[in-house]
Design a protein around this motif. Structure first.
Motif, PDB file in Angstrom:
ATOM      1  N   GLY A 174       8.050  58.162   8.517  1.00  0.00           N
ATOM      2  CA  GLY A 174       8.225  58.132   7.064  1.00  0.00           C
ATOM      3  C   GLY A 174       9.623  58.522   6.629  1.00  0.00           C
ATOM      4  O   GLY A 174      10.111  58.056   5.595  1.00  0.00           O
ATOM      5  N   ARG A 175      10.281  59.371   7.439  1.00  0.00           N
ATOM      6  CA  ARG A 175      11.664  59.743   7.095  1.00  0.00           C
ATOM      7  C   ARG A 175      12.578  58.532   7.213  1.00  0.00           C
ATOM      8  O   ARG A 175      13.430  58.279   6.345  1.00  0.00           O
ATOM      9  CB  ARG A 175      12.160  60.867   8.012  1.00  0.00           C
ATOM     10  N   PHE A 177      11.669  55.429   6.998  1.00  0.00           N
ATOM     11  CA  PHE A 177      11.299  54.501   5.921  1.00  0.00           C
ATOM     12  C   PHE A 177      12.000  54.918   4.622  1.00  0.00           C
ATOM     13  O   PHE A 177      12.633  54.095   3.947  1.00  0.00           O
ATOM     14  CB  PHE A 177       9.772  54.509   5.739  1.00  0.00           C
ATOM     15  N   ALA A 178      11.887  56.225   4.283  1.00  0.00           N
ATOM     16  CA  ALA A 178      12.487  56.707   3.029  1.00  0.00           C
ATOM     17  C   ALA A 178      14.006  56.532   3.060  1.00  0.00           C
ATOM     18  O   ALA A 178      14.612  56.132   2.058  1.00  0.00           O
ATOM     19  CB  ALA A 178      12.112  58.176   2.815  1.00  0.00           C
ATOM     20  N   ILE A 297       2.962  56.791   8.134  1.00  0.00           N
ATOM     21  CA  ILE A 297       4.339  56.508   7.688  1.00  0.00           C
ATOM     22  C   ILE A 297       4.401  56.422   6.161  1.00  0.00           C
ATOM     23  O   ILE A 297       5.289  57.001   5.531  1.00  0.00           O
ATOM     24  CB  ILE A 297       4.854  55.202   8.339  1.00  0.00           C
ATOM     25  N   GLU A 300       3.996  59.963   4.606  1.00  0.00           N
ATOM     26  CA  GLU A 300       5.230  60.750   4.771  1.00  0.00           C
ATOM     27  C   GLU A 300       6.313  60.261   3.808  1.00  0.00           C
ATOM     28  O   GLU A 300       6.981  61.046   3.142  1.00  0.00           O
ATOM     29  CB  GLU A 300       5.791  60.584   6.196  1.00  0.00           C
ATOM     30  N   ALA A 301       6.470  58.941   3.751  1.00  0.00           N
ATOM     31  CA  ALA A 301       7.534  58.360   2.930  1.00  0.00           C
ATOM     32  C   ALA A 301       7.277  58.639   1.450  1.00  0.00           C
ATOM     33  O   ALA A 301       8.188  59.001   0.702  1.00  0.00           O
ATOM     34  CB  ALA A 301       7.641  56.861   3.177  1.00  0.00           C
ATOM     35  N   ASP A 302       6.016  58.503   1.063  1.00  0.00           N
ATOM     36  CA  ASP A 302       5.618  58.748  -0.325  1.00  0.00           C
ATOM     37  C   ASP A 302       5.995  60.161  -0.745  1.00  0.00           C
ATOM     38  O   ASP A 302       6.617  60.368  -1.797  1.00  0.00           O
ATOM     39  CB  ASP A 302       4.100  58.586  -0.422  1.00  0.00           C
ATOM     40  N   LEU A 305       9.798  60.511  -1.045  1.00  0.00           N
ATOM     41  CA  LEU A 305      10.414  59.773  -2.152  1.00  0.00           C
ATOM     42  C   LEU A 305       9.982  60.309  -3.525  1.00  0.00           C
ATOM     43  O   LEU A 305      10.641  60.062  -4.522  1.00  0.00           O
ATOM     44  CB  LEU A 305      10.116  58.269  -2.012  1.00  0.00           C
TER      45      LEU A 305
END
Ligand code: TUI
Length: 307
Positions: A174-175, A177-178, A297, A300-302, A305
């Protein structure tokens, strides 16, 4: 987290699976599509009929959109380019070359076309030729790579084109992705993380090597031949790099790698095989289903962000 990539492709999450040669077949592709991403079948060097069968099996397992990746160095690239039109494949990604000659036929067939590019120049050319989006792939990726890292390539391509840009290379959680969103990307493509998905059918030995890999465990061979390829370090990469230093001919070097990807993927030969994987392998430490990976993912990204 809807972006224009979701509406363009008719998918839930803007996560595209890499078109990994010998790896990305119907089982993985249908699992990624069923999990809300875009699954991809890699045509790689396979003859047309093999790819047709993979498309059929994918359709048996999912009613969601999926894509075919056409590796442009393949001797069958032209036939497969025609096949995707016949089969009305929803999305085509391309790699290792310029798909310019095929673009018009694909567009006329209503296919969404997303070339993988490793430079600003090719991204601009692809936009002019009618590409719906581009995948900007940095050299952290596994397999055949360009010169720029993801961190520098993605924002430069974002600035240079109007079509949406998908970031690839070194993204595995996710990191990543962000971070890709912060660079201006509207989606990500991931390969290495999906190598260890439960639905990924590669040999267990290969999976274990990816799960065990540390940050510095990949190497690039083939810089001297003009076809740089990133794989996990093993006897094959050490021999290859020594032969490159010794000035071995293109033919001698090729003979070392012919069939080596099959050796790793099918036979589980982690000593002489070519275990293509990106630098993110050092962070890929657990086998999960594609559904679990994508959910994790996106959560985590949500969270990142939202901050
Ligand atoms: O294509 C990939 N990754 C791949 S293809 C592959 S199969 C293979 N195995 C051994 C040797 C060569 C291929 C394994 N991994 N990624 C997309 C990608 N495309 N990365 C870099 C490029 C690229 C490079 C040069 C695209 C275009 C290009 O030049 C085209 C031009 O005319 O400017």
């Amino acid at each position: 987290m809807k972006t224009e990539i979701c509406s363009l492709l008719g998918i839930e999450y803007p996560i595209i699976q890499g078109g990994m040669a010998w790896v990305a077949e119907h089982s993985l592709a249908s699992a990624v599509s069923n999990a809300g991403g875009l699954g991809i079948i890699a045509a790689a060097n396979a003859p047309c009929e093999v790819v047709r069968e993979e498309i059929r099996k994918t359709r048996e397992r999912t009613d969601k959109p999926f894509g075919v990746n056409i590796m442009l160095l393949s001797p069958y690239a032209q036939e497969v380019a025609q096949l995707v039109v016949e089969e009305k494949v929803p999305v085509v990604t391309t790699g290792a070359g310029n798909p310019g000659p095929y673009l018009e036929a694909w567009k006329n067939a209503g296919i969404k076309v997303i070339p993988v590019v490793a430079s600003v120049a090719l991204a601009k050319r692809m936009e002019r030729a009618g590409a719906d989006a581009v995948i900007a792939e940095g050299c952290e990726s596994g397999g055949h790579i360009g010169e720029n890292t993801t961190m520098v390539l993605v924002p430069q391509i974002v600035d240079a084109v109007k079509v949406p840009v998908i970031a690839a290379g070194g993204i595995g959680d996710g990191r990543g992705f962000a971070a890709a969103m912060m660079l201006g990307a509207k989606g990500v493509q991931m390969g290495t993380r999906f190598l260890v998905a439960k639905e990924c059918v590669i040999h267990e030995n290969y999976k274990q090597q990816v799960l065990k890999a540390k940050d510095i465990d990949s190497a690039v061979t083939g810089r001297t031949t003009g076809h740089p390829v990133r794989t996990l370090r093993n006897r094959m990469t050490r021999t290859y790099q020594q032969m490159e230093k010794d000035g071995s001919s293109f033919e001698e070097l090729e003979s070392l790698t012919i069939g080596s990807l099959r050796k790793a993927v099918v036979e589980g030969d982690v000593v002489n095989g070519s275990m293509m994987a990106g630098q993110i392998a050092g962070m890929v430490t657990k086998e999960q289903t594609c559904q679990e990976m994508i959910q994790e993912i996106m959560q985590e990204a949500d969270a990142l962000l939202q901050r």
